[in-house]
Enzyme design. Sequence first.
Site, PDB file in Angstrom:
ATOM      1  N   VAL A   1     -16.143   9.189 -15.272  1.00  0.00           N
ATOM      2  CA  VAL A   1     -16.695   8.128 -14.431  1.00  0.00           C
ATOM      3  C   VAL A   1     -16.023   6.807 -14.787  1.00  0.00           C
ATOM      4  O   VAL A   1     -16.021   6.391 -15.950  1.00  0.00           O
ATOM      5  CB  VAL A   1     -18.216   8.009 -14.624  1.00  0.00           C
ATOM      6  CG1 VAL A   1     -18.782   6.951 -13.681  1.00  0.00           C
ATOM      7  CG2 VAL A   1     -18.897   9.356 -14.423  1.00  0.00           C
TER       8      VAL A   1
ATOM      9  N   VAL B   1     -14.771   2.713 -13.008  1.00  0.00           N
ATOM     10  CA  VAL B   1     -14.588   1.754 -11.917  1.00  0.00           C
ATOM     11  C   VAL B   1     -13.587   0.709 -12.378  1.00  0.00           C
ATOM     12  O   VAL B   1     -13.664   0.218 -13.520  1.00  0.00           O
ATOM     13  CB  VAL B   1     -15.924   1.079 -11.530  1.00  0.00           C
ATOM     14  CG1 VAL B   1     -15.698   0.007 -10.459  1.00  0.00           C
ATOM     15  CG2 VAL B   1     -16.932   2.119 -11.052  1.00  0.00           C
TER      16      VAL B   1
ATOM     17  N   ARG C   1     -19.472  -4.621 -10.061  1.00  0.00           N
ATOM     18  CA  ARG C   1     -20.606  -5.293  -9.411  1.00  0.00           C
ATOM     19  C   ARG C   1     -20.526  -5.250  -7.886  1.00  0.00           C
ATOM     20  O   ARG C   1     -20.946  -6.169  -7.214  1.00  0.00           O
ATOM     21  CB  ARG C   1     -20.715  -6.756  -9.878  1.00  0.00           C
ATOM     22  CG  ARG C   1     -20.660  -6.964 -11.373  1.00  0.00           C
ATOM     23  CD  ARG C   1     -21.895  -6.416 -12.083  1.00  0.00           C
ATOM     24  NE  ARG C   1     -21.870  -6.756 -13.504  1.00  0.00           N
ATOM     25  CZ  ARG C   1     -21.382  -5.979 -14.477  1.00  0.00           C
ATOM     26  NH1 ARG C   1     -20.834  -4.808 -14.145  1.00  0.00           N
ATOM     27  NH2 ARG C   1     -21.422  -6.347 -15.732  1.00  0.00           N
TER      28      ARG C   1
ATOM     29  N   GLY D   1     -21.387  -2.141  -6.281  1.00  0.00           N
ATOM     30  CA  GLY D   1     -22.122  -0.951  -5.896  1.00  0.00           C
ATOM     31  C   GLY D   1     -21.320   0.321  -5.907  1.00  0.00           C
ATOM     32  O   GLY D   1     -21.774   1.355  -5.398  1.00  0.00           O
TER      33      GLY D   1
ATOM     34  N   LEU E   1     -20.293   2.291  -8.508  1.00  0.00           N
ATOM     35  CA  LEU E   1     -20.840   3.362  -9.347  1.00  0.00           C
ATOM     36  C   LEU E   1     -22.052   4.002  -8.687  1.00  0.00           C
ATOM     37  O   LEU E   1     -22.219   5.227  -8.712  1.00  0.00           O
ATOM     38  CB  LEU E   1     -21.214   2.817 -10.729  1.00  0.00           C
ATOM     39  CG  LEU E   1     -21.842   3.829 -11.701  1.00  0.00           C
ATOM     40  CD1 LEU E   1     -20.941   5.040 -11.892  1.00  0.00           C
ATOM     41  CD2 LEU E   1     -22.152   3.169 -13.033  1.00  0.00           C
TER      42      LEU E   1
ATOM     43  N   GLU F   1     -21.533   3.908 -22.399  1.00  0.00           N
ATOM     44  CA  GLU F   1     -22.462   2.792 -22.546  1.00  0.00           C
ATOM     45  C   GLU F   1     -23.855   3.295 -22.173  1.00  0.00           C
ATOM     46  O   GLU F   1     -24.119   3.629 -21.019  1.00  0.00           O
ATOM     47  CB  GLU F   1     -22.059   1.624 -21.651  1.00  0.00           C
ATOM     48  CG  GLU F   1     -20.737   0.986 -22.039  1.00  0.00           C
ATOM     49  CD  GLU F   1     -20.412  -0.225 -21.171  1.00  0.00           C
ATOM     50  OE1 GLU F   1     -21.018  -1.282 -21.391  1.00  0.00           O
ATOM     51  OE2 GLU F   1     -19.558  -0.089 -20.287  1.00  0.00           O
TER      52      GLU F   1
ATOM     53  N   TYR G   1     -27.139   4.380 -17.350  1.00  0.00           N
ATOM     54  CA  TYR G   1     -27.541   5.495 -16.499  1.00  0.00           C
ATOM     55  C   TYR G   1     -29.037   5.644 -16.266  1.00  0.00           C
ATOM     56  O   TYR G   1     -29.455   6.471 -15.452  1.00  0.00           O
ATOM     57  CB  TYR G   1     -26.943   6.787 -17.057  1.00  0.00           C
ATOM     58  CG  TYR G   1     -25.435   6.770 -16.940  1.00  0.00           C
ATOM     59  CD1 TYR G   1     -24.826   7.001 -15.716  1.00  0.00           C
ATOM     60  CD2 TYR G   1     -24.637   6.452 -18.026  1.00  0.00           C
ATOM     61  CE1 TYR G   1     -23.449   6.944 -15.577  1.00  0.00           C
ATOM     62  CE2 TYR G   1     -23.244   6.390 -17.911  1.00  0.00           C
ATOM     63  CZ  TYR G   1     -22.664   6.638 -16.684  1.00  0.00           C
ATOM     64  OH  TYR G   1     -21.295   6.572 -16.540  1.00  0.00           O
TER      65      TYR G   1
ATOM     66  N   PHE H   1     -18.195  16.770 -22.861  1.00  0.00           N
ATOM     67  CA  PHE H   1     -17.520  17.342 -21.700  1.00  0.00           C
ATOM     68  C   PHE H   1     -17.027  16.218 -20.794  1.00  0.00           C
ATOM     69  O   PHE H   1     -17.392  15.074 -20.960  1.00  0.00           O
ATOM     70  CB  PHE H   1     -18.459  18.278 -20.925  1.00  0.00           C
ATOM     71  CG  PHE H   1     -19.802  17.693 -20.579  1.00  0.00           C
ATOM     72  CD1 PHE H   1     -19.972  16.951 -19.412  1.00  0.00           C
ATOM     73  CD2 PHE H   1     -20.886  17.864 -21.413  1.00  0.00           C
ATOM     74  CE1 PHE H   1     -21.203  16.398 -19.091  1.00  0.00           C
ATOM     75  CE2 PHE H   1     -22.126  17.325 -21.102  1.00  0.00           C
ATOM     76  CZ  PHE H   1     -22.287  16.583 -19.943  1.00  0.00           C
TER      77      PHE H   1
END
Length: 410
Positions: free
Chosen positions: A82, A84, A90, A92, A94, A119, A123, A410
Site C-alpha cells: 500500500v 501513495v 490528503r 482520499g 488511500l 504506521e 488503519y 506478507f
Amino acid sequence: MTMELRRLDASAWETWYRALEWAFGGLWEAPEERALWRELTEFDRSLALWDDDRLVGAISAFSLGLSVPGGAVVPTAGVTMVGVAATHRRQGILRRLMSRTLADAREAGEPLAALTASEAGIYGRFGYGLATRGLSVDIDTARVTVRVPPGTDGIRLRDAEPTAVLDRCEALYARLVRGRPGMLERRPGWEKVPLLDPPQEREGASELRAVLAERDGELVGYARYALKPDWAEGGLPDGTVLVRDLDVVEPAAYAALLRFFVGTDLMTTVSLRHRPEDDALLYLVSDVRRCRPRLGDRLFLRPVDVGAALAARTYATDVDVVLDVADDFCPWNEGRWRLSGGPQGAVCERTGDAAELAVDVRALSAAYLGGPSLSGPAAAGLAGELRPGALAATATAFSSPFAPWLPHGF
C-alpha cells in the site's frame, strides 16, 4: 483532478513496485527480494492509480489462509503493498484504494482482511483492529541460563543448510498452524519467504543457517539463525545470535534449541523477534528481566463479512448474543447479528431481535482471534452493554487458550 484506477498489468510491475519503494523511503530492495515479491504478486488483486502517465497510488492483496480459534483456516485478503505518492497525500486516495480492495475481497468470498502496518495509526479508520502482538527479547548470555524440562538431553541437534531441509521444516510448520490463531497457512511459493537472505541486507551478519532438533530421527523442532560477530573494547567478544524462526512440537525441543543459542561461542546476546506473546521462552529462562522483553504490534485484522467471520471460529464457552455492529467503512456489515455457538462451532445470522451488545467493528476486529478481551475496547467506548451481563459473557466466549501469533509478514 481526474485519476484512473486500473488492475495492475504485468508489464507495469517495475513501475508499480518502484513507486512503492519510494513510498517507503526510496531505497531499492535487494534483487532477490524484488524477484520473490514479483513471483508472489497476484496481478488480478493488485491496483494502480494513475494520474495521467504517473503512478500515484498502489495496493495489492494476497490470497491467504489464516488460522482462527477452533483450528479452521479461513480465506483472508492479505492487504499489502500500500502506497501513495507524496505529491498526492490528503486527497482520499488511500480510502479509495482500501474501499475497492475490501469490496473485491467481499466479492471473492473472503470473510477476513488482514495487514501489517508501517504506521499503526492509519488503519483504524478503515475498521482494522490490532489482533496480534509480537514479543521481542535480547537475552544476556552471561547472566541467563535455560531451564531444561525432562527429555531435553534426548534431543539431538544438527546444523544444516536451510534450503536442504526446507521440506522437513515446512511439514513441521504445517502441523502447528491449526493449533494457534493468527498463523498463516503457507501456500505454494510462500515457503520461500522465511529463506530470504539478501547479502546486502545482512548488516554484518553471517548467511542464514538452520539447526534441526531431532528425537530418534524425527524432527521435533528447528530454527533459522545468523551470527553477527562483534568485539568490545579490549578485544572482548560481543556478538549476537539473530534467531529468525523457531518452531517446535514439544517443550524439550525449544529448550534444547535455546540452550544451544545461549551457549554459542563469542556471542553475548541472543536476539529473537516477533515471538508469540505467551512464548515458552519466558518460562525457560532464569531471569526474564535480563532478556529485556517488549511487545510490538503485528497483525491488524477486520471482518469483511461479519456473519461469515464470526461463524468461522469456535468459542471458549457457549454464547448466544445479539450484536449491533457499527461499520461505516463496510456498511454491509452494519446492523444486528445473532451469534450462537460454543466450542463445537457457531452460526451468525441477521436478526430483528433486540440488540444486547453494541460493538464497533474495530472492537470485533481486535478481539476476533482471542487476544485482547472485548472488555478493553468497551472501556474505550467501542462496545456498550445493552443487556446486563452480555459483555462479560461475550468477552469470555471470544477468548483463546493460546495467544494469537503472526509468524511472518506478507
